[in-house]
Design an enzyme around this catalytic site. Structure first.
Site, PDB file in Angstrom:
ATOM      1  N   HIS A  24       1.041  -1.476   0.089  1.00 55.81           N
ATOM      2  CA  HIS A  24      -0.275  -0.335  -0.078  1.00 55.81           C
ATOM      3  C   HIS A  24       1.037   1.332  -0.370  1.00 55.81           C
ATOM      4  CE1 HIS A  24      -3.549   2.024   1.587  1.00 55.81           C
ATOM      5  NE2 HIS A  24      -3.251   2.462   1.152  1.00 55.81           N
ATOM      6  N   HIS A  26       1.221   4.481  -2.594  1.00 57.30           N
ATOM      7  CA  HIS A  26       1.134   5.759  -3.978  1.00 57.30           C
ATOM      8  C   HIS A  26       2.223   5.958  -3.925  1.00 57.30           C
ATOM      9  CE1 HIS A  26      -3.721   5.632  -2.454  1.00 57.30           C
ATOM     10  NE2 HIS A  26      -3.013   5.460  -1.272  1.00 57.30           N
ATOM     11  N   HIS A 204      -9.303   1.191  -1.254  1.00 52.86           N
ATOM     12  CA  HIS A 204      -9.622   1.658  -0.023  1.00 52.86           C
ATOM     13  C   HIS A 204     -10.907   1.245   0.259  1.00 52.86           C
ATOM     14  CE1 HIS A 204      -5.510   3.170  -1.309  1.00 52.86           C
ATOM     15  NE2 HIS A 204      -5.509   4.362  -0.186  1.00 52.86           N
ATOM     16  N   GLU A 207     -11.399   3.363   5.956  1.00 54.82           N
ATOM     17  CA  GLU A 207     -10.124   4.083   5.970  1.00 54.82           C
ATOM     18  C   GLU A 207     -11.043   5.778   6.584  1.00 54.82           C
ATOM     19  OE1 GLU A 207      -8.490   6.396   3.130  1.00 54.82           O
ATOM     20  OE2 GLU A 207      -6.451   7.300   4.567  1.00 54.82           O
ATOM     21  N   ASP A 285       1.415   3.962   2.691  1.00 57.75           N
ATOM     22  CA  ASP A 285       1.038   5.149   1.813  1.00 57.75           C
ATOM     23  C   ASP A 285       1.501   5.811   0.639  1.00 57.75           C
ATOM     24  OD1 ASP A 285      -1.833   5.879   1.899  1.00 57.75           O
ATOM     25  OD2 ASP A 285      -2.298   6.404   3.741  1.00 57.75           O
ATOM     26  N   ASP A 286       1.815   7.000   1.752  1.00 54.28           N
ATOM     27  CA  ASP A 286       1.849   8.537   1.530  1.00 54.28           C
ATOM     28  C   ASP A 286       4.154   8.948   1.907  1.00 54.28           C
ATOM     29  OD1 ASP A 286      -0.220   8.714  -0.647  1.00 54.28           O
ATOM     30  OD2 ASP A 286      -1.295   8.871   1.161  1.00 54.28           O
TER      31      ASP A 286
HETATM   32  N1  ADE Z   1      -4.365   8.907  -2.523  1.00 54.01           N
HETATM   33  C1  ADE Z   1      -3.432   8.606  -1.586  1.00 54.01           C
HETATM   34  N2  ADE Z   1      -3.341   8.353  -0.519  1.00 54.01           N
HETATM   35  C2  ADE Z   1      -4.567   8.270  -0.125  1.00 54.01           C
HETATM   36  C3  ADE Z   1      -5.273   7.490   1.111  1.00 54.01           C
HETATM   37  N3  ADE Z   1      -4.350   6.994   2.396  1.00 54.01           N
HETATM   38  N4  ADE Z   1      -6.781   7.276   0.953  1.00 54.01           N
HETATM   39  C4  ADE Z   1      -7.980   7.875   0.196  1.00 54.01           C
HETATM   40  N5  ADE Z   1      -6.526   8.282  -1.234  1.00 54.01           N
HETATM   41  C5  ADE Z   1      -5.200   8.161  -1.185  1.00 54.01           C
HETATM   42 ZN    ZN Z   2      -3.955   4.934  -0.118  1.00 53.83          ZN
END
Ligand code: ADE
Ligand code: ZN
Length: 346
Positions: A24, A26, A204, A207, A285-286
């Site tokens: 996971h 991005h 997703h 969340e 994630d990011d």
């Molecule tokens: N795009 C990038 N990170 C995300 C996240 N945590 N949830 C939804 N979309 C995303």
């Molecule tokens: Zn994500």
């Protein structure tokens, strides 16, 4: 040494050393402020921030949407195939250093094609970096095309159609962006089409959205993994179903704290998810926006939750292999490597 003999003070070293899969991530969320400024200068893009420090200082989020606004602005510096290559290569260098042996990476083509960037530049730049990561680091990597759920299903169908000439460069499709008000069932047709094309399916769900979104991702979209999924605990029947089917949840602890899903790592429900017997993995994630890559997620989460042990670390690394879209023989090789690292741990 057996996993039960590894003491808490040796845990951070073990967490960093164990081989793991990242499921996971991005790729646009791996764009560090320094690289954003470098690409802006290279491409003649003017940023609404005067410096790297000013941009980083803006990374204070109150929820998912407040993050997405700045994340899409950051991606505006990506214009050429080499930009996508450079971004992904920077991620692979960090991932290899974190002992990531396999990565299944999300990308958001609509974020780029809606600005006039050809989808070919996006996919070929990323794919080139994946091939080089395998050649240089032995890190296998594949791409998952995500649809932006705040846009229409017709826009997602267009994105899939545009990507089809590059079908061999991606293994699956996912669903990301603003979750609330955009339930999975909005994307029933495009996921059905992707399934007919033999693509792997993830989304997703849970969340910020309710457990019902996890259920419709499973029942309507027929996904094979749930990204995040942490709100499943609000529905005992759903937890039972996820456990019985070993449906993987790609959990991202630092992200959850930065986006205020949990107020701190100490308050994260990861131990409860593990106690419920769920196939949980730890992911980043990011990472450029949320304070760290996969090892940082492991180390900080285990430090904040002292009930987590080396056995949990082994379990989650093993889960990451189990949940990956690779043949069983490859998973078996990684599991043996994982156990060899644990056996050699001091
Ligand atoms: N795009 C990038 N990170 C995300 C996240 N945590 N949830 C939804 N979309 C995303
Ligand atoms: Zn994500």
């Amino acid at each position: 040494m057996t996993v039960d003999e590894i003491r808490a003070h040796h845990l951070p070293t073990l967490l960093r050393r164990i081989p793991k899969a990242e499921l996971h991530l991005h790729i646009e969320g791996s764009l560090e402020p320094e690289l954003i400024f470098k690409l802006a200068a290279r491409n003649g893009v003017t940023l609404p921030y005067p410096s790297v420090e000013a941009l980083r200082a803006a990374y204070a989020f109150s929820d998912l949407q407040s993050f997405l606004d700045i994340y899409y602005a950051g991606a505006s510096v990506l214009l050429k195939e080499e930009d996508f290559f450079d971004m992904a290569w920077a991620y692979f260098e960090r991932a290899a250093a974190d002992n990531v042996v396999h990565a299944e990476i999300f990308f958001d083509p609509q974020t780029h094609t809606d600005r006039g960037v050809p989808i070919e530049a996006v996919i070929l730049g990323l794919s080139h970096a994946c091939r080089r990561a395998h050649a240089e680091f032995g890190l296998s990597a594949s791409l998952i095309l995500c649809f932006l759920r705040h846009l229409s299903e017709d826009a997602a169908l267009t994105a899939l159609t545009q990507a089809l000439p590059y079908r061999e460069h991606f293994i699956g499709v996912g669903l990301d962006s603003s979750e609330r008000g955009h339930p999975p069932e909005k994307f029933a047709r495009v996921f059905s089409k992707a399934r007919d094309l033999g693509l792997r399916l993830v989304a997703h769900a849970g969340e910020e959205g309710p457990p019902a979104y996890i259920e419709s991702a499973l029942d309507v979209l027929k996904v094979e993994r749930i990204d995040h999924g942490v709100r499943c605990l609000e529905s005992p029947a759903l937890v039972q179903r996820l456990a019985a089917t070993r449906m993987p949840l790609t959990v991202c602890p630092l992200s959850n704290v930065k986006l205020c899903v949990f107020k701190s790592l100490a308050a994260h429900n990861l131990p409860a998810l593990l106690d419920a017997g769920l196939c949980v993995t730890i992911n980043s994630d990011d990472p450029a926006y949320f304070g760290g890559y996969i090892n940082q997620n492991f180390v900080e989460t285990f430090a904040a939750l002292p009930q987590l042990t080396a056995a949990h670390a082994r379990q989650m690394a093993a889960n990451s292999f189990e949940a990956s879209f690779v043949p069983a023989e490859r998973k078996a090789v990684w599991l043996r490597e994982l156990d060899a690292v644990i056996a050699g741990a001091a």
